[in-house]
Design an enzyme around this catalytic site. Structure first.
Site, short mmCIF file in Angstrom:
data_model
loop_
_atom_site.label_atom_id
_atom_site.label_comp_id
_atom_site.label_asym_id
_atom_site.label_seq_id
_atom_site.Cartn_x
_atom_site.Cartn_y
_atom_site.Cartn_z
N GLU A 167 -8.02 -8.51 19.82
CA GLU A 167 -7.56 -7.23 20.35
C GLU A 167 -8.71 -6.34 20.79
O GLU A 167 -9.72 -6.30 20.08
CB GLU A 167 -6.77 -6.49 19.25
N ARG A 187 -0.90 -9.87 12.10
CA ARG A 187 -2.25 -9.76 12.66
C ARG A 187 -2.45 -10.92 13.63
O ARG A 187 -2.02 -12.06 13.35
CB ARG A 187 -3.32 -9.81 11.56
N HIS A 230 0.39 -3.75 20.12
CA HIS A 230 0.23 -3.36 18.70
C HIS A 230 0.93 -2.02 18.42
O HIS A 230 0.31 -1.08 17.92
CB HIS A 230 -1.26 -3.31 18.31
C1 DGY Z 1 -0.89 -1.59 10.14
O1 DGY Z 1 -0.64 -0.48 9.62
O2 DGY Z 1 -1.58 -2.43 9.56
C2 DGY Z 1 -0.27 -1.89 11.47
O3 DGY Z 1 -0.81 -3.00 12.06
C3 DGY Z 1 -0.36 -0.71 12.41
O4 DGY Z 1 0.48 0.26 11.98
#
Ligand code: DGY
Length: 331
Positions: free
Chosen positions: A270, A241, A288
């Site tokens: 983001e 993240r 992402h």
């Molecule tokens: C998630 O699933 O948390 C990813 O960041 C996106 O697939």
């Protein structure tokens, strides 16, 4: 007559998930446009829902849950991460929250490797050069990068994805260090990985790959101070993240040669990317997309739909993240 179950999907997901929903709840509704709902649209669309299928780009907080009202039984997030959902607020309201673990592990780990290679071997930078017609012949000093085989890989967070990234290093004969709150004995046995402190990991690794969830304790834990512990020749990769890295500090470190390079799939704010990061050549960026393979996204969609369907049928959804709600559920 019993009221129809109301379900809303905040953005189009792969057909595999939609087919499952259609089969079980043909009346479900979905945002017809392929874009993130605005806050006011989200607050409007959730009214009177029984089930919400949300994405990581939807901020699902107490206000949204209250706008939905007392019928809301389940929030099925189409992601393994669920930091976009206010879990305590959901738990307090007796709302089940689910995620999509496991199915995106390999795709995300593969992407971390793609980023690591792209950064170390300067792939986007050299491709840009070539496409611009600047390649006039082989040069002994052209696009020199970092070695990978035999080097040290540092894994921050040795859960499912971190473990998978570490395992894939076997083919490159790497020494693996990891840091986590809990030990990962399987990783230690399988590839001789060593659990070390964060400080030791940062000091010794040639590549640092981040795989922690976003929590108050992990926000900005890669910052000016921790970046300065890394080797000048090291690379940082983040597929977890964005807010775990202080982007302003990273931009400074990359600009000043504190580290050699970085590769990011996730960002602090983001979809915005820190403007200083965009100026740098020793940084690889993807939007992402670490889990973005056809098969993985189909599995995520199916999983999110199955969780929603199970919860609405009064069954314990397979990927419940707030287990405590199940015991006192309002069915
Ligand atoms: C998630 O699933 O948390 C990813 O960041 C996106 O697939």
């Amino acid at each position: 007559m019993a009221e129809k179950i109301k379900i809303y999907v905040t953005r189009r997901i792969p057909d595999a998930g939609l087919e499952l929903l259609r089969k079980n709840h043909p009346q479900f509704e979905m945002n017809p446009e392929d874009r993130i709902l605005t806050r006011s649209e989200l607050l409007e669309k959730v009214r009177g829902l029984d089930g919400l299928l949300s994405l990581l780009t939807d901020k699902i907080d107490g206000e949204v849950m209250d706008a939905a009202g007392p019928r809301l039984k389940v929030i099925a997030n189409h992601a393994v991460g669920f930091d976009n959902v206010d879990l305590p607020a959901a738990t307090q309201r007796g709302i089940l929250v689910t995620n999509t673990p496991g199915v995106l592990t390999d795709a995300t780990a593969d992407h971390a490797w793609a980023l690591l290679f792209a950064a170390a071997r300067r792939i986007p930078e050299s491709e840009k050069f070539l496409r611009a017609g600047k390649f006039t012949g082989w040069g002994p000093l052209m696009f020199l990068g970092g070695d990978i085989t035999g080097r040290t890989l540092g894994i921050i967070g040795a859960g499912r994805i971190g473990h998978s990234v570490a395992m894939k290093s076997k083919g490159f004969g790497m020494r693996v260090l990891y840091t986590d709150e809990v030990a990962n004995p399987a990783l230690e046995q399988e590839i001789g990985a060593q659990k070390v402190s964060l400080e030791e990991l940062l000091r010794e690794s040639d590549f640092v790959s981040v795989h922690v969830p976003l929590l108050p304790s992990t926000r900005h834990f890669i910052n000016q101070e921790t970046l300065r512990l890394m080797k000048k020749t090291a690379y940082l990769v983040n597929t977890s993240r964005g807010p775990v890295i202080d982007e302003a500090a990273l931009a400074e470190a990359l600009r000043d040669g504190v580290i050699a390079g970085a590769a990011l799939d996730v960002f602090e704010n983001e979809p915005a990317v820190h403007p200083e990061l965009l100026k740098l050549d020793n940084l690889v960026l993807t939007p992402h997309t670490a889990s973005a393979t056809v098969a993985t996204r189909n599995k995520m969609a199916t999983m999110a739909a199955s969780n929603l369907i199970a919860a609405l049928a009064g069954q314990q959804p397979p990927n419940l993240v707030n287990d405590e709600v199940w015991g006192k559920h309002r069915t």
